[in-house]
Scaffold this active site. Structure first.
Site, mmCIF file in Angstrom:
data_model
loop_
_atom_site.group_PDB
_atom_site.id
_atom_site.type_symbol
_atom_site.label_atom_id
_atom_site.label_comp_id
_atom_site.label_asym_id
_atom_site.label_seq_id
_atom_site.Cartn_x
_atom_site.Cartn_y
_atom_site.Cartn_z
ATOM 1 N N SER A 15 8.516 3.614 0.307
ATOM 2 C CA SER A 15 7.434 3.100 -0.393
ATOM 3 C C SER A 15 7.581 3.370 -1.842
ATOM 4 O O SER A 15 7.000 2.358 -2.846
ATOM 5 C CB SER A 15 6.223 3.936 0.051
ATOM 6 O OG SER A 15 4.910 3.383 -0.566
ATOM 7 N N SER A 37 0.779 -1.071 0.093
ATOM 8 C CA SER A 37 0.015 -0.130 -0.038
ATOM 9 C C SER A 37 0.987 1.270 -0.042
ATOM 10 O O SER A 37 1.845 1.245 0.863
ATOM 11 C CB SER A 37 -0.873 -0.130 1.241
ATOM 12 O OG SER A 37 -1.847 1.043 1.124
ATOM 13 N N GLU A 38 0.671 2.218 -1.000
ATOM 14 C CA GLU A 38 1.666 3.178 -1.221
ATOM 15 C C GLU A 38 1.856 4.195 -0.017
ATOM 16 O O GLU A 38 2.907 5.047 0.102
ATOM 17 C CB GLU A 38 1.427 3.800 -2.472
ATOM 18 C CG GLU A 38 0.312 4.688 -2.632
ATOM 19 C CD GLU A 38 -0.809 3.917 -3.567
ATOM 20 O OE1 GLU A 38 -0.802 3.002 -3.391
ATOM 21 O OE2 GLU A 38 -1.304 4.859 -4.137
ATOM 22 N N ASN A 39 0.599 4.123 0.665
ATOM 23 C CA ASN A 39 0.993 4.963 2.128
ATOM 24 C C ASN A 39 1.827 4.601 3.091
ATOM 25 O O ASN A 39 2.272 5.154 4.075
ATOM 26 C CB ASN A 39 -0.419 5.514 2.452
ATOM 27 C CG ASN A 39 -1.174 4.151 2.828
ATOM 28 O OD1 ASN A 39 -0.960 3.196 2.314
ATOM 29 N ND2 ASN A 39 -1.974 4.534 3.956
#
Lengths: 217, 221, 221, 217
Positions: free
Chosen positions: B91, B49-51
């Protein structure tokens, strides 16, 4: 020597017209108490560096609602219709860039780099007015460092020297923004004594932090 | 797995088949998120998840939200064993650096070159760029997961994107509710049609040339 | 503090006076390391070690070594409360990014431009670059701490470095066992001489022009 | 699925002539068991990326002593007279660069960047044959990404999926090199089950690691 101050003392370092880095991703990992204090003092004409538009009235959404933001440097605004409207009406200027580029530009500033070459944005609207470089058959955009006058961080735990620990996905932009502003204020949810955080677990060393304030909890 | 009935679930169900055991996958907001419903633990897929984490599990049940644990769409989620958190720089190092095997993204348009458009310009009512550009540039495979036509019935697969493109990269596969299409240097190739859907129906709902080989299959998971 | 007697300790003792309360300091290998002996806890100095931490304390006593805890010279060291570890990328982000207030470095030569040379080319018998170039480029203040002459009596302060320079940066201060010299755009200015040392002695041991103002002081900590 | 293999199985992925990243700083944070295995198998003609020369017979000093290194990409060699001699005699080729540049070049490779601009090395011997760029009145060197065929890591603790935790100053180049090689083997001192490492404390996520081997302890 303790870096702990009151929010009022910290606010002396946030002034009209400044460029302010605010970490967070859709409101998670954003210093709400510091944002509330800015809204209360009506410190305005700000350039805000924040990943997205958050939500109306949440996180930086409060600054938008109070009309304190002149310009946003961001990757995405769509979750906040109030921001989208303000941009459409020309009340807020927007500089839009890819998320990986935003974070690398901030990191470059903090790490003393003159810029980085990224493949992201090549051949798209993002490349306008940027230097394009060909290397080894691949094409890159030269992206320049991005600094701020002040960074306002949010940490789950912090000690009196400013060593910080973030929780889960609230880490996001916090450790990077900590490195790239002239003055750094950290809002911490749990304030502890020096030595209570394992040196291995510190995510932002206190040398980056000028002032520590307690959050609202 | 039996085929689901709603268009969005058909897409997710078919995309899931594309994921290979042990892959690292990033799912975009919207239809792509549904792909995780069709993944079994045996597939050993790791969701990024890019967060800021890997090891994302299912959505959190109401009342069981974990503080500061959301996905890239801001929804409350859960963790799987072996998860790891990191900052945004890491990330996107993962994303841009080629460490994501597959990204599944929605699109507003895809064109004959295999380019997708998935962001609008703010001020014209659109949301912005987010992490999409980095994902399309960096992932080893890019799968577009979208309904075949817009809400007004107009095609989303077009000759040339009318909206700004996300990257100059040919996506690897387009999965819609009625077809599976593979972009190639020769053009868009129809690979599969959904059960009960004819090739002619796909062609009539597509705003671009489609190459129709003899061996067009039926969409199965 | 009373003045120490050995040349190396005189240098370290004088450099310590240059450090201000609360500063973040990186000490090079050799003479610079001795500076920490003349720092009191009240000065609240934080020592950074480029192999990956801040909050470095004294050398570890024999038998009390802590595994995997060494300084940039490979010596066993201790930690102070508030210490933090990080990787090399962060360590040099700190160094190059301007987050170090003072670096104290040894030098093979310093010249009239204020440039220092502190590395040799391998194959010609020298050790290499290490972190020195980044420190000289990135630190807010650079202090050279070295003996005034080489072991063979030849001057280390010269008109032009004969060895490769470490950076095109004028260092902020040169502290030797017999003098304190400040590089300026006008040239090297003699600021202090050690007790019992004459200006003429300093001049005779210096291979570069020295500007000698009327108010040359005596070296005190 | 477990990534745990024997050292012998791992060695199948380290071949003559490869470029090998080895983390460590003067021997601290270096995978000794993997290095011993390379010496035993006499895998040679290697290009080794390592911060320094370590010491004679310690860490990469073992590879030097066994004559397995063709080229070093490093920042400093002086602590290892055997390496200095091998360079002087032309038995080992050396590419010398500043430490901050070395780590940023590796990071750029791992992060998909085409290069970075650093002020370090401008006006020195380091700038030879490099692109020099002027930006906003400052001068920078363009430094290019540095990849390897294989990276051999050393972690204090690791789980069976390859999530890694480093100890104290043994962290150094480990997390960066983990991102920049085609194949990554981690030697772990303490092997634990998946779930035993707090997700907040993971320093290298398992997605970067292909094989986990137990160290010698």
């Amino acid at each position: 020597m303790s870096k702990v101050k009151t929010i009022q003392e910290a606010m002396e370092f946030v002034k009209d017209g400044m460029t302010v880095m605010l970490p967070g991703f859709l409101g998670v990992g954003t210093p709400e108490a510091l944002i509330d204090a800015i809204c209360e003092r009506k410190t305005g004409n700000l350039t805000v560096i924040y990943n997205d538009g958050a939500f109306p009235g949440v996180g930086i959404g409060k600054l938008i609602r109070h009309g304190l933001v002149r310009k946003m440097i961001s990757t995405h605004t769509g979750t906040n219709p109030e921001l989208v409207k303000a941009i459409a009406e020309g009340r807020v200027e927007i500089e839009l860039l890819p998320q990986g580029t935003l974070v690398e530009r901030i990191r470059a500033a903090g790490a003393g780099l003159g810029g980085i070459l990224t493949p992201t944005g090549v051949g798209t609207s993002v490349e306008e007015r940027k230097t394009i470089m060909e290397l080894d058959g691949a094409t890159y955009l030269l992206e320049l460092p991005l600094r701020a006058d002040v960074a306002l961080l949010y940490a789950f735990k912090g000690d009196t020297q400013g060593n910080l620990v973030y929780r889960r996905t609230a880490r996001n932009f916090n450790p990077i923004m900590a490195t790239a502003a002239d003055f750094v204020i950290a809002e911490v949810e749990h304030l502890v004594d020096v030595g209570e955080i394992e040196p291995e677990h510190v995510m932002t060393p206190g040398i980056f932090v000028d002032i520590v304030v307690r959050g609202c909890n | 797995m039996t085929m689901p009935t709603s268009p969005k679930d058909i897409i997710a169900w078919r995309v899931a088949k594309e994921l290979k055991c042990g892959e690292v996958v990033n799912l975009g907001i919207g239809i792509p998120t549904l792909v995780s419903n069709y993944i079994t633990p045996e597939m050993n897929i790791t969701f990024q998840s890019e967060n800021g984490f890997v090891g994302m599990g299912a959505l959190a049940k109401p009342g069981e939200e974990i503080p500061d644990l959301t996905n890239a769409g801001g929804q409350w989620v859960t963790l799987l064993p072996g998860a790891a958190f990191f900052d945004t720089a890491m990330s996107f190092a993962i994303i841009r650096g080629g460490h994501i095997d597959v990204t599944v993204l929605g699109a507003l348009e895809v064109d004959e070159r295999g380019y997708l458009a998935n962001y609008w310009i703010p001020g014209k009512g659109g949301p912005g760029i987010g992490g999409g550009m980095d994902l399309v540039v960096g992932a080893k495979r890019v799968i577009v997961a979208m309904e075949h036509v817009r809400k007004d019935g107009e095609p989303k697969i077009v000759t040339r994107c009318s909206m700004p493109i996300t990257a100059k990269r040919m996506v690897d596969l387009i999965v819609t509710d009625i077809a599976v299409i593979r972009p190639t240097n020769e053009g868009l190739v129809l690979r599969e049609v959904a059960p009960g859907v004819t090739t002619d129906e796909v062609l009539s709902k597509t705003g671009a040339c489609l190459i129709v080989p003899d061996d067009v299959g039926e969409m199965v998971a």
